[in-house]
Design an enzyme around this catalytic site. Sequence first.
Site, mmCIF file in Angstrom:
data_model
loop_
_atom_site.group_PDB
_atom_site.id
_atom_site.type_symbol
_atom_site.label_atom_id
_atom_site.label_comp_id
_atom_site.label_asym_id
_atom_site.label_seq_id
_atom_site.Cartn_x
_atom_site.Cartn_y
_atom_site.Cartn_z
ATOM 1 N N ARG A 209 0.791 -1.028 0.150
ATOM 2 C CA ARG A 209 -0.165 0.090 -0.043
ATOM 3 C C ARG A 209 0.945 1.378 -0.069
ATOM 4 O O ARG A 209 1.960 1.060 0.611
ATOM 5 C CB ARG A 209 -1.015 -0.079 1.169
ATOM 6 C CG ARG A 209 -1.858 -1.255 1.344
ATOM 7 C CD ARG A 209 -2.681 -0.846 2.625
ATOM 8 N NE ARG A 209 -3.956 -1.890 2.623
ATOM 9 C CZ ARG A 209 -3.649 -2.998 3.324
ATOM 10 N NH1 ARG A 209 -2.512 -3.348 3.957
ATOM 11 N NH2 ARG A 209 -4.559 -4.177 3.295
ATOM 12 N N LYS A 241 -3.073 -1.310 8.490
ATOM 13 C CA LYS A 241 -4.461 -1.194 8.168
ATOM 14 C C LYS A 241 -5.227 -2.276 8.937
ATOM 15 O O LYS A 241 -6.018 -2.043 9.759
ATOM 16 C CB LYS A 241 -4.798 -1.342 6.622
ATOM 17 C CG LYS A 241 -6.311 -1.152 6.555
ATOM 18 C CD LYS A 241 -6.460 -0.786 4.819
ATOM 19 C CE LYS A 241 -8.059 -0.255 4.609
ATOM 20 N NZ LYS A 241 -8.286 -0.217 3.324
ATOM 21 N N ARG A 321 -0.696 -0.810 -6.932
ATOM 22 C CA ARG A 321 -1.159 -2.256 -6.021
ATOM 23 C C ARG A 321 -2.111 -3.013 -6.837
ATOM 24 O O ARG A 321 -2.014 -4.112 -6.781
ATOM 25 C CB ARG A 321 -1.528 -1.543 -4.760
ATOM 26 C CG ARG A 321 -2.345 -2.776 -3.857
ATOM 27 C CD ARG A 321 -2.414 -2.246 -2.382
ATOM 28 N NE ARG A 321 -3.369 -2.801 -1.348
ATOM 29 C CZ ARG A 321 -3.011 -3.898 -0.753
ATOM 30 N NH1 ARG A 321 -1.698 -4.313 -0.616
ATOM 31 N NH2 ARG A 321 -3.821 -4.385 0.053
ATOM 32 N N HIS A 344 -4.983 -9.056 3.031
ATOM 33 C CA HIS A 344 -5.997 -8.998 3.401
ATOM 34 C C HIS A 344 -6.434 -10.039 4.515
ATOM 35 O O HIS A 344 -5.782 -11.126 4.338
ATOM 36 C CB HIS A 344 -6.988 -9.106 2.090
ATOM 37 C CG HIS A 344 -7.109 -7.852 1.187
ATOM 38 N ND1 HIS A 344 -7.472 -7.827 -0.204
ATOM 39 C CD2 HIS A 344 -6.649 -6.690 1.397
ATOM 40 C CE1 HIS A 344 -7.370 -6.773 -0.795
ATOM 41 N NE2 HIS A 344 -6.924 -5.849 0.379
ATOM 42 N N TYR A 354 -10.934 -5.411 -5.405
ATOM 43 C CA TYR A 354 -10.031 -5.620 -6.814
ATOM 44 C C TYR A 354 -10.847 -6.462 -7.644
ATOM 45 O O TYR A 354 -10.203 -6.898 -8.474
ATOM 46 C CB TYR A 354 -8.507 -6.302 -6.286
ATOM 47 C CG TYR A 354 -7.836 -5.503 -5.544
ATOM 48 C CD1 TYR A 354 -7.164 -4.382 -6.175
ATOM 49 C CD2 TYR A 354 -7.795 -5.558 -4.173
ATOM 50 C CE1 TYR A 354 -6.323 -3.490 -5.159
ATOM 51 C CE2 TYR A 354 -7.071 -4.998 -3.268
ATOM 52 C CZ TYR A 354 -6.415 -3.775 -3.857
ATOM 53 O OH TYR A 354 -5.375 -3.262 -2.931
#
Length: 381
Positions: A209, A241, A321, A344, A354
């Site tokens: 990221r 994140k 990304r 993730h 995505y």
Amino acid sequence: MAKILIGKYEGSIYKEGNGYTGALELGFGPNGKRKRLKRKGRTKTDVTDKLKKAVDDLEKGVKPDPHYYVRNAAGDFLTAISKSGKAPNTIETYRSLIDNQLIPFIGGIRLEDLTADNVETWLNGRAEHLTSSSLGIVHNILQRAIRRAARHDKVGRNVAELVDTPEGKPGRPSRSLSLEQAKAVLAEAAKPEHRLGAYVVLAIVSGLRTEELRTLKWSAVDLDTATVYVLRADRHKGETKTALSRRGLGIADMAIEALRSLKKRQAAERLKAGEQYEDHDLVFCHETGAPYTAQQVRLRFRKVLSAAGLNAEEWCPRELRHTFVSIMSDHGVPLEKISDLVGHKDTTTTRTVYRHQLRPEIREGAEHMNDIFGSKADKSA
């Protein structure tokens, strides 16, 4: 002169100039002088409404400042969150929205005079210029600014919370570079004239990221084992994140080569800067060692893309990304593995964020049938 009674306070409304003035008797102060509360308006109804609000504020302990405007509330809010540890890029986003989307339109209204209608008109007017996301953020900023002012007894109620955020204009969907475009960008980024070249290379081949790249430290990079450890991000308190965003990644040879060159370059810059060098251990930073802001990264990133022959204004750093995900998917890397690589928590997040970059798995059956029975294009030929 009309006598009035508002709550427990007696007073009067009288003609003055082009409108009316209302005054309520509040008794006597410690110095023995009479205390009066006055409000002016174009009509008696206006004056009465203002006096009722003033009495309500008085009984709630609110002390409105006639010189305290919406712009002051927004500025005080920005100052407060700047001291709270918020990520610098978040502060800059808030500052930009306040300066460009809030203050020019309602900043000149006294906070005590701001109405829900004012807020609704302002939001509806910005809806055609801002995405729904940005509109929601700037509305939230106003709500929080007024909430803070209320805690300091500058206003009685938060009118911004009485208004729903309208839908803004659709945001531009993120895209990914094609394989050919990615190769062209990588070749350009490898050139020594691009100080941010290693950033671009690492972003494409790792899927990190933008906020992870901006805070990446050399202590988290092992050039001998070609591994990068993601431990921080340019977010609140430096946290990644999610917990799963903290991960170690094997890095492609071209990125390791770019990082080695960058490290040598920084060593020379450190010697040249001497005591002026800011040692933050950052991989990507200015010649002085100072960190990049998100805007500075964006500008340098676009220089690389322009030199590679792309329309740089159409792209932003986060799409590198997306490019990583697209290339992985196109080359048969399983969704579960891609999800792990980008940090993730599960494949659902990867599919949702995505979806445009992932190769549609549901088409595989049709592709196999075309191979077996021949496609329409084959038959027409």
